[in-house]
Design an enzyme around this catalytic site. Sequence first.
Site, mmCIF file in Angstrom:
data_model
loop_
_atom_site.group_PDB
_atom_site.id
_atom_site.type_symbol
_atom_site.label_atom_id
_atom_site.label_comp_id
_atom_site.label_asym_id
_atom_site.label_seq_id
_atom_site.Cartn_x
_atom_site.Cartn_y
_atom_site.Cartn_z
ATOM 1 C CG HIS A 21 36.935 32.682 35.860
ATOM 2 N ND1 HIS A 21 38.164 32.580 35.976
ATOM 3 C CD2 HIS A 21 36.575 34.077 35.506
ATOM 4 C CE1 HIS A 21 38.793 33.554 35.396
ATOM 5 N NE2 HIS A 21 37.990 34.809 35.062
ATOM 6 C CD GLU B 279 37.272 26.976 37.195
ATOM 7 O OE1 GLU B 279 36.662 28.027 36.517
ATOM 8 O OE2 GLU B 279 38.289 26.615 36.874
ATOM 9 C CB CYS C 58 42.324 31.340 37.033
ATOM 10 S SG CYS C 58 40.955 32.186 38.250
ATOM 11 C CB CYS D 23 38.701 29.289 39.867
ATOM 12 S SG CYS D 23 37.843 30.336 38.730
#
Lengths: 160, 160
Positions: free
Chosen positions: B57, B59, B87, B90
């Site tokens: 992801h 991040e 999420c 993250c």
Amino acid sequence: MAGAGEQDRLHLQAAVDLAARNVADGGGPFGALVVLDGAVVATGQNRVTRDVDPTAHAEVQAIRAACRELGMFSLAGATLYSSCEPCPMCLASALWARVDRVLFAADRHDAARGGFDDLAFYDLFATDRALWSVRVEQHRDAGSAAPFDAWLAAAGTVAY
Amino acid sequence: MAGAGEQDRLHLQAAVDLAARNVADGGGPFGALVVLDGAVVATGQNRVTRDVDPTAHAEVQAIRAACRELGMFSLAGATLYSSCEPCPMCLASALWARVDRVLFAADRHDAARGGFDDLAFYDLFATDRALWSVRVEQHRDAGSAAPFDAWLAAAGTVAY
């Protein structure tokens, strides 16, 4: 089902052994395996301090290695075995990886005894963010959703 | 504080721009930056499908890159800017990275509109695991805590 239980016990013991060996090698006390159709696809050990990577938990390492091994970003059908209860990062990683099962040996309370924040972070997740010492805030403006509009308008995007 | 707000606005816009550019390049609609002392240390874009890595992801990518750049596993003092609400994976990554602040533009509801499971996973985290379709279970035995005993007995371990 006795056989399945025995396989689970062996794979979990392998994860615990990986954790213990990692401590002997100067790493954190965490190990993990990804198993698909009875075969170990990949293993992981905590590499946070050695790789200077706070995301290099054993489960994340095992998931990333398993996906590299299989050439897929989905581990559907697989089981993640971990020496210790996955922290929120690792548990969500397992959800994104679409594994079928997560089995663990020790838990967040053992980790807390070792000085790790798994329990603290689970408690934070259950607390209103307004009470966190880490500030987590949304600053929304008219353009904030533009990437999603572009995504929905794009052809051939790959869902995951 | 007007200056701080303006800097926040610019960094968030940069994260949103990274997200939009990632869609144009065939990736997911997510971008992130790590900023320390006013300087952008690293950026990240969602690489899940291109890197076949469900943990890639934006991040996580930005946090990993920032730690590599700084040679440290702590980003204490830094701010994580994300085009969309992190999420659970993250957000926990940001906690482990010890950032001071997390600012985001769009949120889990925008992500759901794009077909992503951020909202679903937040809802799962707020639900008893016994009700999850993914089985998450502890199988504890007498040796389960052994890695933590070894960790506590070891000299020179590095906390994180």
